[in-house]
Write a protein that holds these residues in place. Sequence first.
Motif, PDB file in Angstrom:
ATOM      1  N   ILE A 108       0.936  -1.265   0.162  1.00  0.00           N
ATOM      2  CA  ILE A 108       0.044   0.033  -0.065  1.00  0.00           C
ATOM      3  C   ILE A 108       0.870   1.304   0.001  1.00  0.00           C
ATOM      4  O   ILE A 108       1.872   1.165   0.702  1.00  0.00           O
ATOM      5  CB  ILE A 108      -0.776   0.087   1.330  1.00  0.00           C
ATOM      6  CG1 ILE A 108      -2.032  -1.189   1.236  1.00  0.00           C
ATOM      7  CG2 ILE A 108      -1.563   1.310   1.449  1.00  0.00           C
ATOM      8  CD1 ILE A 108      -2.687  -1.343   2.383  1.00  0.00           C
TER       9      ILE A 108
ATOM     10  N   TRP B 101      -2.070   6.736  -0.771  1.00  0.00           N
ATOM     11  CA  TRP B 101      -3.499   6.335  -0.564  1.00  0.00           C
ATOM     12  C   TRP B 101      -3.934   6.139   0.808  1.00  0.00           C
ATOM     13  O   TRP B 101      -5.144   6.431   1.226  1.00  0.00           O
ATOM     14  CB  TRP B 101      -3.526   4.617  -0.957  1.00  0.00           C
ATOM     15  CG  TRP B 101      -4.839   3.790  -0.885  1.00  0.00           C
ATOM     16  CD1 TRP B 101      -5.618   4.172  -1.753  1.00  0.00           C
ATOM     17  CD2 TRP B 101      -5.183   3.158   0.078  1.00  0.00           C
ATOM     18  NE1 TRP B 101      -6.826   3.411  -1.459  1.00  0.00           N
ATOM     19  CE2 TRP B 101      -6.368   2.723  -0.202  1.00  0.00           C
ATOM     20  CE3 TRP B 101      -4.565   2.808   1.221  1.00  0.00           C
ATOM     21  CZ2 TRP B 101      -7.165   1.801   0.850  1.00  0.00           C
ATOM     22  CZ3 TRP B 101      -5.486   1.911   2.250  1.00  0.00           C
ATOM     23  CH2 TRP B 101      -6.670   1.798   2.143  1.00  0.00           C
ATOM     24  N   LEU B 102      -2.897   5.704   1.476  1.00  0.00           N
ATOM     25  CA  LEU B 102      -3.555   5.969   3.118  1.00  0.00           C
ATOM     26  C   LEU B 102      -3.748   7.509   3.581  1.00  0.00           C
ATOM     27  O   LEU B 102      -4.742   7.544   4.239  1.00  0.00           O
ATOM     28  CB  LEU B 102      -2.253   5.368   4.072  1.00  0.00           C
ATOM     29  CG  LEU B 102      -2.491   5.433   5.421  1.00  0.00           C
ATOM     30  CD1 LEU B 102      -3.627   4.636   5.890  1.00  0.00           C
ATOM     31  CD2 LEU B 102      -1.305   4.957   6.500  1.00  0.00           C
TER      32      LEU B 102
ATOM     33  N   GLU C 257      -5.061   9.663   1.718  1.00  0.00           N
ATOM     34  CA  GLU C 257      -6.377   9.909   0.932  1.00  0.00           C
ATOM     35  C   GLU C 257      -7.453   9.460   1.980  1.00  0.00           C
ATOM     36  O   GLU C 257      -8.537   9.708   2.322  1.00  0.00           O
ATOM     37  CB  GLU C 257      -6.579   9.417  -0.229  1.00  0.00           C
ATOM     38  CG  GLU C 257      -5.644  10.353  -1.124  1.00  0.00           C
ATOM     39  CD  GLU C 257      -5.648   9.595  -2.678  1.00  0.00           C
ATOM     40  OE1 GLU C 257      -6.120   8.491  -2.517  1.00  0.00           O
ATOM     41  OE2 GLU C 257      -4.855  10.158  -3.360  1.00  0.00           O
ATOM     42  N   GLN C 258      -7.312   8.002   2.353  1.00  0.00           N
ATOM     43  CA  GLN C 258      -8.224   7.389   3.226  1.00  0.00           C
ATOM     44  C   GLN C 258      -8.403   7.919   4.566  1.00  0.00           C
ATOM     45  O   GLN C 258      -9.551   7.873   5.181  1.00  0.00           O
ATOM     46  CB  GLN C 258      -7.858   5.836   3.266  1.00  0.00           C
ATOM     47  CG  GLN C 258      -7.724   5.053   1.898  1.00  0.00           C
ATOM     48  CD  GLN C 258      -8.915   5.210   1.272  1.00  0.00           C
ATOM     49  OE1 GLN C 258     -10.149   4.790   1.887  1.00  0.00           O
ATOM     50  NE2 GLN C 258      -8.984   5.546   0.136  1.00  0.00           N
ATOM     51  N   LEU C 259      -7.205   8.378   4.998  1.00  0.00           N
ATOM     52  CA  LEU C 259      -7.234   9.043   6.452  1.00  0.00           C
ATOM     53  C   LEU C 259      -7.659  10.269   6.605  1.00  0.00           C
ATOM     54  O   LEU C 259      -8.003  10.981   7.468  1.00  0.00           O
ATOM     55  CB  LEU C 259      -5.931   8.761   7.171  1.00  0.00           C
ATOM     56  CG  LEU C 259      -5.585   8.905   8.443  1.00  0.00           C
ATOM     57  CD1 LEU C 259      -6.546   8.112   9.343  1.00  0.00           C
ATOM     58  CD2 LEU C 259      -4.113   9.048   8.724  1.00  0.00           C
ATOM     59  N   GLY C 260      -7.724  11.201   5.410  1.00  0.00           N
ATOM     60  CA  GLY C 260      -8.110  12.473   5.427  1.00  0.00           C
ATOM     61  C   GLY C 260      -6.915  13.380   5.702  1.00  0.00           C
ATOM     62  O   GLY C 260      -7.238  14.460   6.379  1.00  0.00           O
TER      63      GLY C 260
ATOM     64  N   LYS D 258      -7.496   4.513  13.623  1.00  0.00           N
ATOM     65  CA  LYS D 258      -7.860   4.658  12.348  1.00  0.00           C
ATOM     66  C   LYS D 258      -7.365   3.913  11.201  1.00  0.00           C
ATOM     67  O   LYS D 258      -7.769   3.536  10.227  1.00  0.00           O
ATOM     68  CB  LYS D 258      -8.287   6.429  11.708  1.00  0.00           C
ATOM     69  CG  LYS D 258      -9.372   7.101  12.539  1.00  0.00           C
ATOM     70  CD  LYS D 258      -9.479   8.353  12.235  1.00  0.00           C
ATOM     71  CE  LYS D 258     -10.451   9.407  12.875  1.00  0.00           C
ATOM     72  NZ  LYS D 258     -10.454  10.701  12.571  1.00  0.00           N
TER      73      LYS D 258
ATOM     74  N   LYS E 295      -7.752   0.456  11.291  1.00  0.00           N
ATOM     75  CA  LYS E 295      -8.938   0.122  10.839  1.00  0.00           C
ATOM     76  C   LYS E 295      -8.842   0.153   9.359  1.00  0.00           C
ATOM     77  O   LYS E 295      -9.417  -0.772   8.760  1.00  0.00           O
ATOM     78  CB  LYS E 295     -10.106   1.179  11.404  1.00  0.00           C
ATOM     79  CG  LYS E 295     -11.406   0.539  10.824  1.00  0.00           C
ATOM     80  CD  LYS E 295     -12.536   1.301  11.614  1.00  0.00           C
ATOM     81  CE  LYS E 295     -14.096   0.960  10.975  1.00  0.00           C
ATOM     82  NZ  LYS E 295     -14.934   1.513  11.435  1.00  0.00           N
ATOM     83  N   ILE E 296      -8.433   1.015   8.785  1.00  0.00           N
ATOM     84  CA  ILE E 296      -8.109   1.558   7.410  1.00  0.00           C
ATOM     85  C   ILE E 296      -7.076  -0.037   6.980  1.00  0.00           C
ATOM     86  O   ILE E 296      -7.557  -0.543   5.659  1.00  0.00           O
ATOM     87  CB  ILE E 296      -7.729   2.727   6.771  1.00  0.00           C
ATOM     88  CG1 ILE E 296      -8.469   3.686   7.313  1.00  0.00           C
ATOM     89  CG2 ILE E 296      -7.011   2.763   5.344  1.00  0.00           C
ATOM     90  CD1 ILE E 296      -7.838   5.055   7.230  1.00  0.00           C
TER      91      ILE E 296
ATOM     92  N   ASN F  58      -6.916  -2.741   8.277  1.00  0.00           N
ATOM     93  CA  ASN F  58      -7.655  -4.184   8.661  1.00  0.00           C
ATOM     94  C   ASN F  58      -6.887  -5.062   9.356  1.00  0.00           C
ATOM     95  O   ASN F  58      -6.426  -6.157   9.334  1.00  0.00           O
ATOM     96  CB  ASN F  58      -7.932  -4.812   7.571  1.00  0.00           C
ATOM     97  CG  ASN F  58      -9.153  -5.982   7.883  1.00  0.00           C
ATOM     98  OD1 ASN F  58      -9.848  -5.633   8.734  1.00  0.00           O
ATOM     99  ND2 ASN F  58      -9.018  -7.075   7.074  1.00  0.00           N
TER     100      ASN F  58
END
Length: 67
Positions: free
Chosen positions: A13, A17-18, A20-23, A46, A49-50, A52
């Motif tokens: 990953i 990308w992380l 973007e997912q995390l904001g 967070k 969780k993202i 997994n």
Amino acid sequence: MNRIKEVLEKKGIKQIWLAEQLGKSYNMVHSYAQNKRQPSLEDLYKIAKILNIEAKELLVEHKDNIK
């Protein structure tokens, strides 16, 4: 210390990308991955969780040699 960079590499990953997912900004996630900054506990959970995984998998165990 955290293992974010190691976990991301293992999972294939990208930090962008992380982010973007995390904001969060890429620079912030990069700072986390390089251990220049540590994420808050909220962000650590967070991230876990993202990805997994369990939050504890993102932490480096520190053992003191205190006797």
